[in-house]
Design a protein around this motif. Structure first.
Motif, PDB file in Angstrom:
ATOM      1  N   SER A  39      38.986  42.526  -0.663  1.00 42.11           N
ATOM      2  CA  SER A  39      39.163  43.931  -0.981  1.00 42.11           C
ATOM      3  C   SER A  39      38.150  43.965  -2.482  1.00 42.11           C
ATOM      4  N   PRO A  40      37.735  45.163  -3.101  1.00 44.88           N
ATOM      5  CA  PRO A  40      38.168  46.269  -2.671  1.00 44.88           C
ATOM      6  C   PRO A  40      37.313  46.885  -1.477  1.00 44.88           C
ATOM      7  N   VAL A  41      36.244  46.400  -1.247  1.00 40.36           N
ATOM      8  CA  VAL A  41      35.048  46.906  -0.145  1.00 40.36           C
ATOM      9  C   VAL A  41      35.706  46.226   1.067  1.00 40.36           C
ATOM     10  N   ASP A  42      35.365  47.291   2.188  1.00 39.51           N
ATOM     11  CA  ASP A  42      35.621  46.462   3.514  1.00 39.51           C
ATOM     12  C   ASP A  42      35.079  45.342   3.766  1.00 39.51           C
ATOM     13  N   ALA A  43      35.420  44.785   4.919  1.00 39.15           N
ATOM     14  CA  ALA A  43      35.114  43.562   5.557  1.00 39.15           C
ATOM     15  C   ALA A  43      33.547  43.328   5.812  1.00 39.15           C
TER      16      ALA A  43
END
Length: 279
Positions: free
Chosen positions: A194-198
């Motif tokens: 996190s905080p951004v997607d995989a």
């Protein structure tokens, strides 16, 4: 005491921390250090959850995890809100839902009211049942050269630290980092990010995205989008390692294994026995 007490009346009495009994022989007694509940009306103690799966969002699940992580704690709305970094409204809702599911014992009233987990094992099964029906988080497959599994964990941790990526090992990888080797042939490190997607995290790490047809052949890192910070919130350093490696809370490690199914579900049962059921 009454000849007959409706389910709604029972719930209200129990929520107030009081005891009741009826003319059919059903009884509910709560007292500091003592709990007794006997049914004579045909209500099953192993009934499925009545909670709508959409009632508990990811933030609420994080709150439930906090309760399960500290099963002997007496919980108030304020304490739970602080422990799980959620709003007072969300904390109140969690305690209400778990109380309705007969997972909590209420003691005291007013500002002194506290709720205690009755049976951690039953609560874990209840949460796993809710998790099972939720949408699976997005994942991304990638590859990082390493000599062995431990080296792979350390190399990923170093790259994540350098790139400013918040992460937590989970599933069988998290269990391994916590000292529980549950499967003999470990190849893929599972990580919540996190905080951004995989997928974006793969780019932040400077790694190559593997498409679905290539993932099975070369993948040794599976990144999982940690929506609601179910794994990265309250992540802790793995013990006895040469470098800092963050691991998801044991309850989340277990849930991710359990939900994966197959060999990992078998491993989850062993991890539960070793890490969650022992004092």
């Amino acid at each position: 005491m009454a000849r007959e007490i409706t389910q709604q009346e029972r719930a209200a009495i129990e929520a107030a921390g009081l005891s009741w009994c009826d003319g059919r022989g059903a009884i509910h007694i709560t007292w500091p250090g003592f709990y007794l509940h006997i049914e004579r009306t045909g209500r099953s103690s192993t009934r499925p959850s009545r909670v709508d799966k959409q009632t508990l969002g990811v933030a609420s699940i994080r709150g439930v995890q906090a309760i399960l992580a500290d099963p002997h704690q007496g919980w108030s709305v304020g304490r739970l809100a602080q422990a799980a970094a959620i709003s007072s409204g969300q904390a109140h809702k969690i305690l209400l839902v778990m109380n309705e599911e007969r997972l909590l014992l209420t003691q005291g009233s007013g500002p002194q009211q506290r709720r205690y987990l009755i049976d951690r094992n039953e609560a874990l099964s209840w949460l796993a049942n809710i998790e099972r029906d939720r949408r699976r988080p997005d994942t991304a497959a990638t590859y990082l050269y390493a000599r062995n599994f431990d080296d792979l964990i350390d190399r990923f941790a170093a790259r994540a630290e350098k790139s400013g990526v918040t992460y937590a090992l989970t599933g069988v990888s998290g269990a391994y980092a916590l000292g529980h080797r549950l499967l003999t042939n470990l190849i893929v490190v599972q990580v919540r990010v996190s905080p951004v997607d995989a997928a974006q995290t793969v780019d932040l790490l400077g790694l190559e995205r593997l498409e679905a047809e290539d993932a099975g052949r070369g993948m040794n890192l599976e990144l999982i989008t940690d929506t609601g910070e179910l794994g990265t919130f309250d992540a802790r350093p793995a013990p006895n390692r040469s470098r800092l490696v963050m691991v998801a809370p044991p309850v989340r490690v277990w849930l991710d294994m359990y939900r994966a199914g197959g060999r990992e579900a078998d491993a989850a049962a062993l991890f539960k026995e070793q890490a969650l059921e022992r004092p």
